[in-house]
Design a protein around this motif. Structure first.
Motif, PDB file in Angstrom:
ATOM      1  N   SER A 168       0.844  -1.208   0.000  1.00  0.00           N
ATOM      2  CA  SER A 168       0.000   0.000   0.000  1.00  0.00           C
ATOM      3  C   SER A 168       0.875   1.252   0.000  1.00  0.00           C
ATOM      4  O   SER A 168       2.087   1.192   0.220  1.00  0.00           O
ATOM      5  CB  SER A 168      -0.860   0.007   1.264  1.00  0.00           C
ATOM      6  OG  SER A 168      -0.015   0.152   2.404  1.00  0.00           O
ATOM      7  N   GLY A 169       0.211   2.397  -0.190  1.00  0.00           N
ATOM      8  CA  GLY A 169       0.908   3.677  -0.097  1.00  0.00           C
ATOM      9  C   GLY A 169       1.525   3.874   1.282  1.00  0.00           C
ATOM     10  O   GLY A 169       2.608   4.458   1.410  1.00  0.00           O
ATOM     11  N   ASP A 170       0.852   3.375   2.313  1.00  0.00           N
ATOM     12  CA  ASP A 170       1.385   3.503   3.682  1.00  0.00           C
ATOM     13  C   ASP A 170       2.710   2.753   3.825  1.00  0.00           C
ATOM     14  O   ASP A 170       3.627   3.219   4.509  1.00  0.00           O
ATOM     15  CB  ASP A 170       0.375   2.943   4.708  1.00  0.00           C
ATOM     16  CG  ASP A 170      -0.853   3.841   4.844  1.00  0.00           C
ATOM     17  OD1 ASP A 170      -0.779   5.008   4.375  1.00  0.00           O
ATOM     18  OD2 ASP A 170      -1.872   3.387   5.398  1.00  0.00           O
ATOM     19  N   ASP A 171       2.790   1.574   3.182  1.00  0.00           N
ATOM     20  CA  ASP A 171       4.050   0.809   3.218  1.00  0.00           C
ATOM     21  C   ASP A 171       5.170   1.607   2.560  1.00  0.00           C
ATOM     22  O   ASP A 171       6.306   1.627   3.052  1.00  0.00           O
ATOM     23  CB  ASP A 171       3.897  -0.526   2.478  1.00  0.00           C
ATOM     24  CG  ASP A 171       3.069  -1.528   3.253  1.00  0.00           C
ATOM     25  OD1 ASP A 171       3.313  -1.677   4.467  1.00  0.00           O
ATOM     26  OD2 ASP A 171       2.174  -2.157   2.653  1.00  0.00           O
ATOM     27  N   ILE A 172       4.845   2.252   1.456  1.00  0.00           N
ATOM     28  CA  ILE A 172       5.852   3.032   0.719  1.00  0.00           C
ATOM     29  C   ILE A 172       6.363   4.180   1.597  1.00  0.00           C
ATOM     30  O   ILE A 172       7.573   4.404   1.705  1.00  0.00           O
ATOM     31  CB  ILE A 172       5.263   3.557  -0.616  1.00  0.00           C
ATOM     32  CG1 ILE A 172       4.905   2.376  -1.533  1.00  0.00           C
ATOM     33  CG2 ILE A 172       6.241   4.497  -1.317  1.00  0.00           C
ATOM     34  CD1 ILE A 172       4.100   2.745  -2.764  1.00  0.00           C
ATOM     35  N   VAL A 173       5.435   4.862   2.257  1.00  0.00           N
ATOM     36  CA  VAL A 173       5.809   5.969   3.154  1.00  0.00           C
ATOM     37  C   VAL A 173       6.645   5.442   4.328  1.00  0.00           C
ATOM     38  O   VAL A 173       7.665   6.021   4.706  1.00  0.00           O
ATOM     39  CB  VAL A 173       4.543   6.704   3.674  1.00  0.00           C
ATOM     40  CG1 VAL A 173       4.907   7.711   4.759  1.00  0.00           C
ATOM     41  CG2 VAL A 173       3.830   7.407   2.515  1.00  0.00           C
ATOM     42  N   ALA A 174       6.216   4.310   4.893  1.00  0.00           N
ATOM     43  CA  ALA A 174       6.922   3.725   6.042  1.00  0.00           C
ATOM     44  C   ALA A 174       8.357   3.338   5.685  1.00  0.00           C
ATOM     45  O   ALA A 174       9.238   3.328   6.549  1.00  0.00           O
ATOM     46  CB  ALA A 174       6.163   2.502   6.557  1.00  0.00           C
ATOM     47  N   ALA A 175       8.590   3.027   4.398  1.00  0.00           N
ATOM     48  CA  ALA A 175       9.943   2.674   3.946  1.00  0.00           C
ATOM     49  C   ALA A 175      10.769   3.916   3.618  1.00  0.00           C
ATOM     50  O   ALA A 175      11.926   3.806   3.204  1.00  0.00           O
ATOM     51  CB  ALA A 175       9.863   1.757   2.725  1.00  0.00           C
ATOM     52  N   GLY A 176      10.146   5.100   3.777  1.00  0.00           N
ATOM     53  CA  GLY A 176      10.874   6.350   3.553  1.00  0.00           C
ATOM     54  C   GLY A 176      10.820   6.854   2.120  1.00  0.00           C
ATOM     55  O   GLY A 176      11.631   7.691   1.716  1.00  0.00           O
ATOM     56  N   LEU A 177       9.854   6.361   1.335  1.00  0.00           N
ATOM     57  CA  LEU A 177       9.738   6.760  -0.072  1.00  0.00           C
ATOM     58  C   LEU A 177       8.446   7.552  -0.301  1.00  0.00           C
ATOM     59  O   LEU A 177       7.518   7.491   0.512  1.00  0.00           O
ATOM     60  CB  LEU A 177       9.732   5.513  -0.978  1.00  0.00           C
ATOM     61  CG  LEU A 177      11.078   4.879  -1.319  1.00  0.00           C
ATOM     62  CD1 LEU A 177      11.766   4.325  -0.093  1.00  0.00           C
ATOM     63  CD2 LEU A 177      10.878   3.749  -2.335  1.00  0.00           C
ATOM     64  N   ARG A 178       8.397   8.246  -1.446  1.00  0.00           N
ATOM     65  CA  ARG A 178       7.187   9.004  -1.798  1.00  0.00           C
ATOM     66  C   ARG A 178       6.325   8.153  -2.731  1.00  0.00           C
ATOM     67  O   ARG A 178       6.785   7.746  -3.792  1.00  0.00           O
ATOM     68  CB  ARG A 178       7.553  10.313  -2.503  1.00  0.00           C
ATOM     69  CG  ARG A 178       8.303  11.313  -1.616  1.00  0.00           C
ATOM     70  CD  ARG A 178       8.600  12.621  -2.351  1.00  0.00           C
ATOM     71  NE  ARG A 178       9.305  12.417  -3.603  1.00  0.00           N
ATOM     72  CZ  ARG A 178       8.806  12.690  -4.812  1.00  0.00           C
ATOM     73  NH1 ARG A 178       7.579  13.149  -4.939  1.00  0.00           N
ATOM     74  NH2 ARG A 178       9.531  12.488  -5.894  1.00  0.00           N
TER      75      ARG A 178
END
Length: 267
Positions: free
Chosen positions: A229-239
């Protein structure tokens, strides 16, 4: 008298190297040392094979074309110990070939299957000291390209995650028989030690990179939505709105490692 009478086979993507200056530059770049195990992929008519054999004394070659095997054996007599593995390179287990040591790979790769060969040898990176390959120049450009480049893609990320990629020199079409329609280049790949790679789950990393570049125009969120999900992407430090070609290799690794650490979904 030449032992090689058959013309290059178009179906196998054969372009035989004949330019002495280029051959010498390749042998110098490889610079084989005593005790090392050298393996050449696709020796063809032996343009690189025989100079390496003279210099090093022993060489293993992987050749798919049955018609080249006897001429290679005959022409190598008196030069050193040549071992021929008659097999499709994509079916060769380089780990097995290395035994309990490590090997150095060399090859003028058939251009029609060069990318599958690169991905195949990567599977055995821990058994390989380094690789010196001749490829289409545009493939070498892709291998070495940085984020933001038009040619930066799956091949760039997968190779740079596992290896140091060093383009060495370009080779013009006239150095081959028949001349290919493209420029070529020689590249050196040096696999990184496992502790420097830092990929928690290689299959997951491969899937992230494949999906991210599957549709280049899509944002990361849309490209990898089957995986996270988008949340996973954010949690990994990415946009999430970034595109794949904007991401550093380390960012792909960070996302894959974050996904590898997620608790399994409740059944």
């Amino acid at each position: 008298m030449s032992h090689f009478k058959d013309p290059p086979k178009k179906s196998l993507g054969q372009h035989f190297l004949h330019e002495r200056g280029v051959i010498e530059k390749i042998v110098l770049a490889v610079n084989p040392q005593a005790g090392e195990r050298l393996v050449e992929i696709g020796p063809g008519q032996g343009a690189i094979t025989f100079p390496l054999l003279r210099r090093h004394g022993s060489l293993t070659v992987v050749e798919f074309d049955r018609d080249l095997i006897t001429p290679l054996m005959e022409a190598s007599e008196g030069l050193g110990e040549l071992t021929i593995v008659h097999k499709d390179v994509l079916k060769v287990d380089f780990g097995k070939l290395a035994g309990d040591g490590r090997i150095r790979l060399v090859g003028n790769l058939p251009y029609n299957i060069s990318t599958p060969i690169l991905f195949h040898v990567l599977e055995h990176a821990d058994a390989i000291v380094d690789m010196h390959f001749m490829l289409q120049k545009e493939v070498v450009d892709r291998m070495a390209s940085a984020p933001g480049s038009k040619v930066y893609g799956r091949l760039s990320v997968m190779l740079q995650a596992l290896c140091r990629v060093q383009p060495l020199f370009d080779v013009p079409p006239g150095a081959f028989r028949p001349p290919p329609k493209v420029d070529s280049a020689v590249v050196r790949l040096v696999p990184k030690p496992a502790d420097q790679v830092g990929i928690a789950n290689f299959g997951l990393f491969e899937a992230v990179v494949r999906d991210a570049f599957g549709q280049r125009r899509k944002t990361l969120r849309n490209a990898v939505q089957q995986l996270c999900s988008g949340d996973d992407i954010v949690a990994a430090g990415l946009r999430p709105e970034a595109r794949a070609e904007q991401l550093e290799v380390a960012q792909f690794i960070a996302l894959a490692n974050h996904l590898a650490q997620r608790p399994p979904a409740a059944g």
